[in-house]
Enzyme design. Sequence first.
Site, mmCIF file in Angstrom:
data_model
loop_
_atom_site.group_PDB
_atom_site.id
_atom_site.type_symbol
_atom_site.label_atom_id
_atom_site.label_comp_id
_atom_site.label_asym_id
_atom_site.label_seq_id
_atom_site.Cartn_x
_atom_site.Cartn_y
_atom_site.Cartn_z
ATOM 1 C CD GLU A 163 -2.124 2.512 -3.434
ATOM 2 O OE1 GLU A 163 -3.223 3.021 -3.709
ATOM 3 O OE2 GLU A 163 -1.710 2.369 -2.265
ATOM 4 C CG ASP B 16 -1.936 1.046 1.270
ATOM 5 O OD1 ASP B 16 -2.736 1.106 0.326
ATOM 6 O OD2 ASP B 16 -1.962 1.829 2.238
#
Length: 594
Positions: free
Chosen positions: A373, A344
């Site tokens: 990400e 993330d």
Amino acid sequence: MLFHDSHDPAYRSPVGPVKTGEKITLRFLCDEADHVTLRTWDGSEGRISMTDTGDNLFEATVTVPDSPMLFWYDFIIHRADGDARYGTSLDQLGGVGSFYYGQPQSYQVTVYDPAYTTPEYLRHGVIYQIFPDRFFRDALPDEARQQKIAAAHPEATFHQDWNDRPTLDIDPVTKDNRALDFFGGTLSGIAEKLDWLRELGVTILYINPVFRSRTNHRYDTGNYEEIDPILGDEDSFRQLIAAANERGMQVMMDGVFSHTGSDSKYFNRFGRYPGLGAYQSKESPYYHWYTFFDFPDHYNTWWGFDTLPTVIKDHPDYQNYLLNEETGIIPHWVRKGACGWRLDVADELPVPFLQKMRRVVKNARPDAVLLGEVWEDASNKVSYGQARSYVLGDTLDSVMNYPLRRGIIDFFTGSIDAYQLRRIILNQQEVYPAPFYYSLMNLLGSHDRVRIVNAMAGFDREGAIQMDREEASHIHLDDAALAAARQKVLEAYRLLCALPGVPTVYYGDEIGMQGMADPWNRAPMDWEHQDEALRNQFKTLLNQRLHTPMLQTGFMTVTAEDENTLLIRRYSENGLDAFHSPISGDEVLVRVQR
């Protein structure tokens, strides 16, 4: 005439990234001067007089640096009335360049580590993303399920009816959806559907966070050491891994390491965990993980959400907790069977932190994966004031391909034409080394954006929320709009399956589920109302991709036949693929039309 095209081997050879210490030949067409200088930059400036080879074509061959880096070049044209400058295209996508007044934007050459490798199962596979609370329940009676939810999540509400709509529950302070309603999907429920997924063509499950947390999305980690009791436990995790592996499938975890939850064993704002959290006492072993401006209520947070205190990623205790070779959280779950991590907000993690993480993960499992990400060009971006490149071979294996997603949606909704989409595709091929490029997570849907059918119907704007959530709750495509959008989705997946990278499906997109941004894009999997025809078409596309080596690792060219049509060609060279490995089969041509 001044002309250079970095996408054309007649002007740049080889096209695309090069390994350290290799040579690259650059050519420049110029009928406005007798002398042209190639200007380079690798931390210091270099100037090379280009050779006139006749027919107004100038040439120079340079050796790129011996260390991985981004190498830059542009051209100085020595005209009689003064020097002119020529650099990359104004949109920074390479290809045919542009005249500049003053210092131009330079062309980029990615110089990468020749030892850079990424897991083979990525480039050969198909990814399926699962939001675990919303995929499938196991057979546990509802009363027992409610007891588990209540014990682990005292603020939670439980939807007994799987077909309910998610609850919109706006926090008056943060204005964010509180995400405290649960449907009770489980890891064993996912395991029950593995044959269904394998039949679809899936080989890699990317599962959103599974650790104990306050919310249903679990991006506010409460305890990295514990599977959320609602989802199951370590045994059910191990059983899911084993069942997946038996079917030739991998399971990739979702790692949230830039922040924790305020309701966590580390911060413990509400005192729900045993032991002292950082919020409770400066004597907490976790106190120094966080930045307090005025203890305890004023602290550094992720994007202003007080439920998500930011951690100090450089703190040695935090790094040891995550990255210790023997006890660290990140290698621990890889040794438990996960094939690796999707990270993330990877660009919020310091590059040295990622470099260390890569070493630790690969030591735990040589073919483990680290996918980040990153929403922009992952070869060259500035985040928090620092230039970051994730393609040199020392950090990530690859990233989620949001720029391609944006380009594909814009193409199918008429914002750009096939010529511009081709430029987006060629630019990625130019700046991403093959190990990285062929491992891209090529996605159209995700938990962070509106459902892809809504996007194809015109409901996709910048930002995660995009419109008032109450207004969004009333958006429902009629039959005609839904049918048209689903056809666009299917054609878009034909394109994804033809391109290098890993085709990725967000749960429910293959059966035509619709929904605006959170919470509507996170509705429970609609097992009762599937578009079987759409699923069968997905199955055909994904399995063709899965069983056609040329679509996985063959070389690729892309041409725009007209403003509405792309032609993708996948082929071999002398019986070898893009990784210089033997490959069989005829070349494949895929024509995609909007």
